[in-house]
Design a protein around this motif. Structure first.
Motif, PDB file in Angstrom:
ATOM      1  N   GLU A 137       0.616  -1.282  -0.231  1.00  0.00           N
ATOM      2  CA  GLU A 137      -0.203  -0.148  -0.103  1.00  0.00           C
ATOM      3  C   GLU A 137       0.921   1.427   0.099  1.00  0.00           C
ATOM      4  OE1 GLU A 137      -3.701   2.032   2.828  1.00  0.00           O
ATOM      5  OE2 GLU A 137      -3.303   0.025   2.469  1.00  0.00           O
ATOM      6  N   GLY A 138      -0.175   2.266  -1.210  1.00  0.00           N
ATOM      7  CA  GLY A 138       1.731   3.631  -1.060  1.00  0.00           C
ATOM      8  C   GLY A 138       2.419   3.511  -1.965  1.00  0.00           C
ATOM      9  N   GLU A 139       3.021   2.303  -2.571  1.00  0.00           N
ATOM     10  CA  GLU A 139       3.430   1.837  -3.598  1.00  0.00           C
ATOM     11  C   GLU A 139       2.799   1.755  -5.214  1.00  0.00           C
ATOM     12  OE1 GLU A 139       7.332  -0.919  -1.515  1.00  0.00           O
ATOM     13  OE2 GLU A 139       6.018  -1.395  -2.482  1.00  0.00           O
ATOM     14  N   THR A 140       3.877   2.275  -6.034  1.00  0.00           N
ATOM     15  CA  THR A 140       3.368   1.960  -7.383  1.00  0.00           C
ATOM     16  C   THR A 140       4.202   1.263  -8.582  1.00  0.00           C
ATOM     17  OG1 THR A 140       2.035   2.727  -9.102  1.00  0.00           O
ATOM     18  CG2 THR A 140       3.385   4.098  -8.433  1.00  0.00           C
ATOM     19  N   VAL A 141       4.252   0.484  -9.562  1.00  0.00           N
ATOM     20  CA  VAL A 141       4.938   0.478 -10.565  1.00  0.00           C
ATOM     21  C   VAL A 141       5.043   1.252 -11.722  1.00  0.00           C
ATOM     22  CG1 VAL A 141       5.580  -2.290 -11.711  1.00  0.00           C
ATOM     23  CG2 VAL A 141       4.838  -1.800  -9.132  1.00  0.00           C
ATOM     24  N   VAL A 142       5.845   1.338 -11.872  1.00  0.00           N
ATOM     25  CA  VAL A 142       6.604   1.966 -13.524  1.00  0.00           C
ATOM     26  C   VAL A 142       7.250   1.473 -14.643  1.00  0.00           C
ATOM     27  CG1 VAL A 142       5.418   4.617 -12.374  1.00  0.00           C
ATOM     28  CG2 VAL A 142       7.749   3.672 -13.044  1.00  0.00           C
ATOM     29  N   GLU A 143       7.406   2.016 -16.039  1.00  0.00           N
ATOM     30  CA  GLU A 143       8.061   1.271 -16.987  1.00  0.00           C
ATOM     31  C   GLU A 143       8.997   2.336 -17.235  1.00  0.00           C
ATOM     32  OE1 GLU A 143       7.824  -2.162 -20.009  1.00  0.00           O
ATOM     33  OE2 GLU A 143       6.256  -1.764 -19.128  1.00  0.00           O
ATOM     34  N   VAL A 144      10.435   2.437 -17.580  1.00  0.00           N
ATOM     35  CA  VAL A 144      11.012   3.194 -18.147  1.00  0.00           C
ATOM     36  C   VAL A 144      12.139   2.344 -18.854  1.00  0.00           C
ATOM     37  CG1 VAL A 144      10.794   4.882 -16.660  1.00  0.00           C
ATOM     38  CG2 VAL A 144      12.593   3.640 -16.395  1.00  0.00           C
ATOM     39  N   PRO A 145      12.391   2.815 -20.100  1.00  0.00           N
ATOM     40  CA  PRO A 145      13.538   2.808 -20.778  1.00  0.00           C
ATOM     41  C   PRO A 145      14.395   2.634 -20.075  1.00  0.00           C
ATOM     42  CG  PRO A 145      12.449   4.874 -21.672  1.00  0.00           C
ATOM     43  CD  PRO A 145      11.924   4.354 -20.713  1.00  0.00           C
ATOM     44  N   SER A 146      15.801   1.558 -20.427  1.00  0.00           N
ATOM     45  CA  SER A 146      16.731   1.660 -19.930  1.00  0.00           C
ATOM     46  C   SER A 146      17.672   2.179 -20.037  1.00  0.00           C
ATOM     47  CB  SER A 146      17.611  -0.226 -20.124  1.00  0.00           C
ATOM     48  OG  SER A 146      17.680  -0.021 -21.496  1.00  0.00           O
ATOM     49  N   GLU A 147      18.158   3.487 -21.187  1.00  0.00           N
ATOM     50  CA  GLU A 147      19.054   4.469 -21.013  1.00  0.00           C
ATOM     51  C   GLU A 147      18.102   6.010 -20.374  1.00  0.00           C
ATOM     52  OE1 GLU A 147      17.888   1.957 -24.306  1.00  0.00           O
ATOM     53  OE2 GLU A 147      16.612   3.349 -23.759  1.00  0.00           O
ATOM     54  N   LEU A 148      17.012   5.506 -19.424  1.00  0.00           N
ATOM     55  CA  LEU A 148      17.061   6.555 -19.005  1.00  0.00           C
ATOM     56  C   LEU A 148      17.590   7.094 -17.655  1.00  0.00           C
ATOM     57  CD1 LEU A 148      14.831   8.998 -18.185  1.00  0.00           C
ATOM     58  CD2 LEU A 148      13.802   6.992 -16.175  1.00  0.00           C
ATOM     59  N   PHE A 149      18.280   5.715 -17.623  1.00  0.00           N
ATOM     60  CA  PHE A 149      19.144   6.212 -15.616  1.00  0.00           C
ATOM     61  C   PHE A 149      20.442   6.439 -16.458  1.00  0.00           C
ATOM     62  CE2 PHE A 149      15.943   2.891 -14.461  1.00  0.00           C
ATOM     63  CZ  PHE A 149      15.546   3.853 -12.677  1.00  0.00           C
ATOM     64  N   GLU A 150      20.585   6.731 -17.711  1.00  0.00           N
ATOM     65  CA  GLU A 150      22.958   6.997 -18.245  1.00  0.00           C
ATOM     66  C   GLU A 150      22.594   8.423 -17.539  1.00  0.00           C
ATOM     67  OE1 GLU A 150      22.518   6.820 -21.906  1.00  0.00           O
ATOM     68  OE2 GLU A 150      22.458   5.039 -22.102  1.00  0.00           O
ATOM     69  N   HIS A 151      21.092   9.812 -17.588  1.00  0.00           N
ATOM     70  CA  HIS A 151      20.903  10.442 -16.919  1.00  0.00           C
ATOM     71  C   HIS A 151      21.436  10.387 -15.638  1.00  0.00           C
ATOM     72  CE1 HIS A 151      18.737  12.229 -20.706  1.00  0.00           C
ATOM     73  NE2 HIS A 151      18.164  11.030 -20.203  1.00  0.00           N
ATOM     74  N   LEU A 152      21.929   9.368 -14.554  1.00  0.00           N
ATOM     75  CA  LEU A 152      22.316   9.812 -13.089  1.00  0.00           C
ATOM     76  C   LEU A 152      23.562  10.018 -13.017  1.00  0.00           C
ATOM     77  CD1 LEU A 152      21.432   5.895 -12.003  1.00  0.00           C
ATOM     78  CD2 LEU A 152      20.163   8.205 -11.498  1.00  0.00           C
ATOM     79  N   THR A 153      24.334  10.191 -14.695  1.00  0.00           N
ATOM     80  CA  THR A 153      25.462  10.880 -14.556  1.00  0.00           C
ATOM     81  C   THR A 153      25.593  12.083 -14.381  1.00  0.00           C
ATOM     82  OG1 THR A 153      25.748  11.247 -16.537  1.00  0.00           O
ATOM     83  CG2 THR A 153      26.803   8.891 -15.942  1.00  0.00           C
ATOM     84  N   LYS A 154      24.018  12.903 -14.607  1.00  0.00           N
ATOM     85  CA  LYS A 154      24.138  14.052 -14.511  1.00  0.00           C
ATOM     86  C   LYS A 154      23.513  14.981 -12.455  1.00  0.00           C
ATOM     87  CE  LYS A 154      22.065  14.780 -18.496  1.00  0.00           C
ATOM     88  NZ  LYS A 154      20.498  14.363 -19.337  1.00  0.00           N
ATOM     89  N   ASP A 155      23.648  13.769 -11.970  1.00  0.00           N
ATOM     90  CA  ASP A 155      23.832  13.934 -10.597  1.00  0.00           C
ATOM     91  C   ASP A 155      25.499  13.698  -9.943  1.00  0.00           C
ATOM     92  OD1 ASP A 155      22.884  14.199  -8.228  1.00  0.00           O
ATOM     93  OD2 ASP A 155      22.436  12.537  -7.311  1.00  0.00           O
ATOM     94  N   GLY A 156      26.390  12.930 -10.465  1.00  0.00           N
ATOM     95  CA  GLY A 156      27.768  13.382  -9.721  1.00  0.00           C
ATOM     96  C   GLY A 156      27.987  11.707 -10.127  1.00  0.00           C
ATOM     97  N   LEU A 157      27.190  11.041 -10.591  1.00  0.00           N
ATOM     98  CA  LEU A 157      27.182   9.202 -10.004  1.00  0.00           C
ATOM     99  C   LEU A 157      28.931   8.771 -12.166  1.00  0.00           C
ATOM    100  CD1 LEU A 157      24.310   8.372  -9.304  1.00  0.00           C
ATOM    101  CD2 LEU A 157      26.192   7.988  -7.714  1.00  0.00           C
ATOM    102  N   PRO A 158      29.314   8.426 -11.439  1.00  0.00           N
ATOM    103  CA  PRO A 158      30.113   7.817 -12.705  1.00  0.00           C
ATOM    104  C   PRO A 158      29.419   7.374 -13.295  1.00  0.00           C
ATOM    105  CG  PRO A 158      30.241   6.378 -11.063  1.00  0.00           C
ATOM    106  CD  PRO A 158      29.754   7.267 -10.460  1.00  0.00           C
ATOM    107  N   THR A 159      28.517   6.477 -13.317  1.00  0.00           N
ATOM    108  CA  THR A 159      27.856   5.708 -14.735  1.00  0.00           C
ATOM    109  C   THR A 159      26.694   6.032 -13.970  1.00  0.00           C
ATOM    110  OG1 THR A 159      27.467   3.507 -16.049  1.00  0.00           O
ATOM    111  CG2 THR A 159      28.048   3.162 -13.325  1.00  0.00           C
TER     112      THR A 159
END
Length: 139
Positions: free
Chosen positions: A46-68
């Motif tokens: 309860e209070g959770e949900t599920v979404v589907e996204v393309p795997s490439e979306l997480f490439e944007h984590l590098t903009k948060d200072g992550l190496p990959t």
């Protein structure tokens, strides 16, 4: 909740988006999951949900200072890999009016909040046995 836009993977009519928050979490905006074969593989609380996204979306984590932004392992209950190569992400459903006012969310999309530590753990190389969890194809 304050948001910082990290990126989106847009095609006509689709806009999965990734945000960093001021609460040490990420918001993942993606397509609502209605497929029973996927939902039956998850324990959505309860209070959770599920979404589907393309795997490439997480490439944007590098903009948060992550190496990959390459997800190297999949762990419950956060994420599963579908047979089509997209990720199903589970998390707390975002209902915060301040956060929602900062986003454009079509009716067929929703937003989940996931701790930064949970996402960054998925960027690490698997240890020991392969920890990837793949969705079972529908029969």
């Amino acid at each position: 909740m304050k948001l910082r836009f990290l990126g989106k993977n847009s095609t006509v009519g689709d806009c999965p988006t990734l945000y960093a928050t001021d609460r040490d979490t990420y918001l993942v905006q993606g397509w609502k999951v209605f497929a029973n074969d996927l939902l039956m593989q998850l324990e959505v609380l309860e209070g959770e949900t599920v979404v589907e996204v393309p795997s490439e979306l997480f490439e944007h984590l590098t903009k948060d200072g992550l190496p990959t932004g390459e997800i190297k392992r999949i762990e419950d209950p956060i994420m599963i890999l579908t047979p089509t190569g997209t990720f199903v992400v589970q998390g707390r459903e975002v209902t915060d009016p301040e956060a929602l006012a900062q986003m454009e969310i079509p009716d067929y999309e929703s937003v989940v909040e996931v701790p930064v530590a949970a996402i960054t753990a998925l960027l690490e190389e698997p240890r020991g046995a392969d920890l990837k969890r793949r969705a079972q194809p529908a029969l």
